[in-house]
Design a protein around this motif. Sequence first.
Motif, PDB file in Angstrom:
ATOM      1  N   CYS A  31      33.106  28.972  78.978  1.00 33.55           N
ATOM      2  CA  CYS A  31      31.752  29.438  79.284  1.00 33.55           C
ATOM      3  C   CYS A  31      31.334  28.992  80.693  1.00 33.55           C
ATOM      4  CB  CYS A  31      30.779  28.891  78.239  1.00 33.55           C
ATOM      5  SG  CYS A  31      29.063  29.262  78.600  1.00 33.55           S
ATOM      6  N   CYS A  72      28.227  26.668  80.613  1.00 35.23           N
ATOM      7  CA  CYS A  72      28.549  25.292  80.235  1.00 35.23           C
ATOM      8  C   CYS A  72      29.264  24.573  81.372  1.00 35.23           C
ATOM      9  CB  CYS A  72      29.385  25.266  78.963  1.00 35.23           C
ATOM     10  SG  CYS A  72      28.407  25.588  77.480  1.00 35.23           S
ATOM     11  N   HIS A 120      25.344  25.319  73.766  1.00 34.55           N
ATOM     12  CA  HIS A 120      26.108  26.569  73.799  1.00 34.55           C
ATOM     13  C   HIS A 120      25.912  27.348  72.499  1.00 34.55           C
ATOM     14  CE1 HIS A 120      29.550  29.116  75.026  1.00 34.55           C
ATOM     15  NE2 HIS A 120      29.905  29.076  73.743  1.00 34.55           N
ATOM     16  N   HIS A 143      26.500  32.451  75.244  1.00 38.98           N
ATOM     17  CA  HIS A 143      25.533  31.439  75.675  1.00 38.98           C
ATOM     18  C   HIS A 143      24.238  32.171  76.024  1.00 38.98           C
ATOM     19  CE1 HIS A 143      25.128  27.148  77.422  1.00 38.98           C
ATOM     20  NE2 HIS A 143      23.913  27.665  77.238  1.00 38.98           N
TER      21      HIS A 143
HETATM   22 ZN   LIG Z   1      28.036  27.806  77.118  1.00 39.34          ZN
END
Ligand SMILES: [Zn+2]
Length: 175
Positions: free
Chosen positions: A36, A39, A81, A133
């Motif tokens: 991600c 993230c 997340h 996300h």
């Molecule tokens: Zn994420």
Amino acid sequence: MTFDHLWAGWRANYVSSVSDGPENAGLEDGGDQKACVFCAILNSNEPDQQLHVVFRGKHTIAMLNAYPYTSGHLLVMPNRHVGEISQLSDLEYTDLFAVTRVAMKALNDAYDPEGMNMGANLGRAAGAGIPRHLHIHVVPRWLGDTNFMTTVASTRVMPEALSDSWQKVREVWPS
Ligand SMILES: [Zn+2]
């Protein structure tokens, strides 16, 4: 103008810029945090100026979209997340929208736009480039900006450098 049209301009950039494997295909669970990009930004040690992060809170982060639709295009998202609003705790939910409200005020102060779009694309089918996300777009708008985008739809338009946007938004963001 429909919502679809609004987001379509930059979506292609996002889709091509992130891993598009099956792990990103849905939002059934909150897995695949490693892949991600949000993230990665959340956990990065790079300075916020470089990451274009304008705010870091206990539950919520706000950053400039690397592929802005207009100058000042912000993304507000939970630190955790998760892909769906229903997965947020009450606290995370409240904070997400509180920070979104601050983001809208900051963009008003920094850019004095003629309008604003605020919303989320939930799931790939709805146009989310990073469906796993959750993130809320806050986009300052001016009369005529869509016409301009339509003309150059295949080209990403960046009317202002992200570092300039970052400075502007940080200056007005309440501390
Ligand atoms: Zn994420």
